[in-house]
Design an enzyme around this catalytic site. Sequence first.
Site, PDB file in Angstrom:
ATOM      1  N   GLU A 193      31.775  40.987  36.373  1.00 15.56           N
ATOM      2  CA  GLU A 193      31.968  42.343  36.897  1.00 15.56           C
ATOM      3  C   GLU A 193      31.559  43.364  35.842  1.00 15.56           C
ATOM      4  OE1 GLU A 193      35.937  42.743  38.441  1.00 15.56           O
ATOM      5  OE2 GLU A 193      35.420  41.609  40.228  1.00 15.56           O
ATOM      6  N   GLU A 196      33.871  36.130  44.267  1.00 17.85           N
ATOM      7  CA  GLU A 196      35.336  36.194  44.325  1.00 17.85           C
ATOM      8  C   GLU A 196      35.705  36.852  45.636  1.00 17.85           C
ATOM      9  OE1 GLU A 196      37.269  37.957  40.900  1.00 17.85           O
ATOM     10  OE2 GLU A 196      35.745  37.111  39.572  1.00 17.85           O
TER      11      GLU A 196
END
Length: 992
Positions: free
Chosen positions: A194, A281
């Site tokens: 991320e 995710e």
Amino acid sequence: MKGRWRSLLLAALLTVIPLTGPAAATPAQAKPRTQEHTVAYDQYSVKVDGEPLYIWGAEFHYFRLPSPDAWRDVLQKIKADGFNAVSLYFDWGYHSAKPGSYDFTGIRDVERLLDEAERAGLYVIARPGPYINAEVSGGGFPAWRKTRKGVNRTSETGYLDDAREWMSRINRIIARHQLTRGTGTVILYQVENEYQGGRHDADYMQTLIEWAKSDGIDVPTFVNDGGANKNWVSGKGAPAIYGFDAYPQGFDCSQPDAWKNLPDYSYVNDWKPESPLIIPEAQGGAFDPWGGTGYQDCAQLTGTDFTRVFSKMNIAAGVTGQSFYMTYGGTNWGWLADPNAVYTSYDYGAPINESRQLTDKYQEFKRLGYFVNSVRSLARTDRAEAPTPSDEALRVDRRVNPDDGTQFFTVRHADTRVKDKDETTLSLTGADGDYPRVPQQGTITVDGRDAKLLVAGYDLGDQRLVYSTSEIMTHARVGDRDVALLYGRKSEAGETVLRYAKRPKVTVLDGDVTTAWDAERGDLRLDYTHDGLARVLVNGLELLIADTAETARWWRQDTAAGPVLVRGPSLVRTAELDDGTLKLTGDSTDASKIEVIADATKVTWNGRETAVTSAPHPIELPELTTWKYKEEAPESAPGFDDSAWTTAARLSANNAELDGSLPVLAMDEYGYHHGDVWYRGRFTTTGKATAIALNANTGPTGQYAVWLNGSYLGSSGDGAHTFDIPAGTLAAEGDNVLSVLVENAGHNEEWGHDYSKEPRGLLGAEVIGGATTLTWKIQGGRGAENPVDTARGQYNNGGLYGERAGWSLPGYPDNGWSRTTLSGQTGKTGPGVRWYRTTAGLDLPRGQDDAIALDLAEPKGTSTDYRAQIFVNGWLIGRYLADTGPQTRFVIPKGILHEQGGNTIALAVWSTEKASGPGSATLVDLGASAGGIRVRTVDAPSYDARTYAMPASGARVTVSAEPFLSPARPPRSPSRSPCRRTRRPPGTSNWR
Ligand code: GAL
């Protein structure tokens, strides 16, 4: 009936046929290690050996289960649930206690982990960081990075040099286990984690990609954007595949019934048309902070309903890879947790709970996973115009496979929050003709928070499925017939239409199913209500129609000699077809019949020739009534010998975040990184000192306590506090000794600029009123960056006296300690640290899996002003904060407990103000299954007097000759109030 069925199936299916269909979607369990494969991708999906693959992944953290044998248990459960991949973070800090030192042995043996994933038949999605976030201390950065140069997660040299150290090691391990080499099952490699939020260092991302390549990574790389934010779609630093993480329910579990209107991610398809769309995710649960409401709420917020609606919406949006975070969460044992986000349990409300039990949500994942793996056309679809539902509260999405024309309809509420039950019909057009109204009888019911994924125009083995308003769980070719398992909600109507050239022979074996034959079209229509299990034979098709509860009893395994279906056990772990014998292993919670659909004449269950499972034996757990206890914190006594402690007198800090008070006191600067740390400061008395102003950074929920010349001054939470000096406490002449015990609750994640480098420990100190100087010594975990216990490792212990003396360990000679019970008041005398030890002899039955936890509690109305570190056989399995919660139950990881033998339980209890402590500690049984797998006790040292010898305390006072340095800046807003603890309110986390 059941008996007849089983013998029918066993007798009828005698032809051995080659493996087809879904087995190719997952690595065969006994794959030769030399066979190389290709991993590529196109705009639709990742492809293995040219075959489109719908990635159905499960996130698992080995560092949250310190028991390599138990990894196999979880990986088998993941595989049995229909996942075809496991997503693995690798935690840099977990492997590295100091620069240049890396441990990949024992509980850190990631080669073994990758072998276990392969053995379980799972592809691996590798996520080695360097940064992982994951609610772990430092977000996976080793704490020693705090004193190193270079801003984290940038291409600044100091950082890159350190990151290279880790990446070169972990990359080479991952490279050895790539599917492309035929020596493992790694199919994808994630770059960073991320990486966004003000950072956009393309050189850094590009460097990570180049390192991976030069270290031998040749599977496709991907990015997990921290949301659908369009980061790293293309250009320098962009990995091959774009993926984004999706947690649409968020992380506030306190209102578990309050849903968000879930997003439709179709728009992301346009961003990178040449690569598939994946969600590395996808929300599989949520974490819960200190003071939170508990994981039962997270499990509800992200439960079966959410899983079903969310993942089907993602399918409708064109996503062909979803990996669920978490699938098994595990335990933040030791000091592994990021203190802003989580407490000891990382249960996460995941489908496999912390004690490794299968939840209802696991069953939803099984229905979905089996579908994804068996209906292969799903991995390659285009969005297509959808029919308008007859009820406008509903929404329909449609996708079509461009090669075989298979159609997928997702039917759900337009607003996913509503709880209404609505009904619709659909119009269907396609290769099988036009159907203006589907179903022809009745309607499709969509209950509140339900979503249906219906298939039409599909070659189901040798059968042609025109459509079904039941959902497909799985289908397989077994022997000479097709078997299909369809399902729907209990009491909802279903309609299935199959196409035949001439009227087929239909035998309804079980249940209430009516049929109608349309000779013109060649349609056989079956109408029924989902209720238990209906069974119909239609020519060469065995059609099983289940309600959702019934699906929980079904398991599919793909053996090297073909797929098998099994009904009955609570878990089927493995299956092997050996010369007509179907050898099954698995677990059972009750005695029930095993029914199989397999090309076999004989069944064995866990090695025995039987087709009946058994219930686990009841177990007895000892009561923990008798304890030994001992007061500690001798460091608070003025005469304590600290001559061997480290002098804290540095005048410049390595950590750029530390630019104020001198001397530098922060614990990490002296190599002490985890848990508690002691400081002892000395100042010459002038008689005029009125207060001590201290500033300590403990991290949220951490605390510190202060003694002057052995007298307790008080305690504080994270931050600055001024402690008044009571009359009579100062020495009349000579030295005063200040003893400060500071807890480091863990290191921050790195979601701000070098936020993980936020110092911990004492940061500033000033004697108010007396013009005098303070000199300091510091003491932390034994061995500092060279922890003496390398098996349990650096996160397991801090610097409490008892920890340094080995009081947490089995074999410590506590015979000189006082006897006590927890329920009494003995020892609960007031502020300070005290230890309790007991042993628990166990004799748990072999051949079954018992999940054991320890509950701590204090009687209602007694003080909760204490916290406890819970050690089982030397492992810090939990931290209990009596006044914060919510956790009171601590799962003991499998492999830590000696199930046939003695166990040492030790509690280090720290009270800050009042007489307090636990009133009871109770072993509890969280669930037993017959079966299980063999989990050996994890190797770790017991007490050894040579390692844990302590100097005799109270010997002499040593006065350090360090130069006086006045603080360059006063501590942060010292308060002069009487000492009260200043805490962040429970539940406040500054995470994002
Ligand atoms: C994601 C992150 C994970 C984990 C998760 C929340 O944003 O990539 O590491 O922190 O959030 O559990």
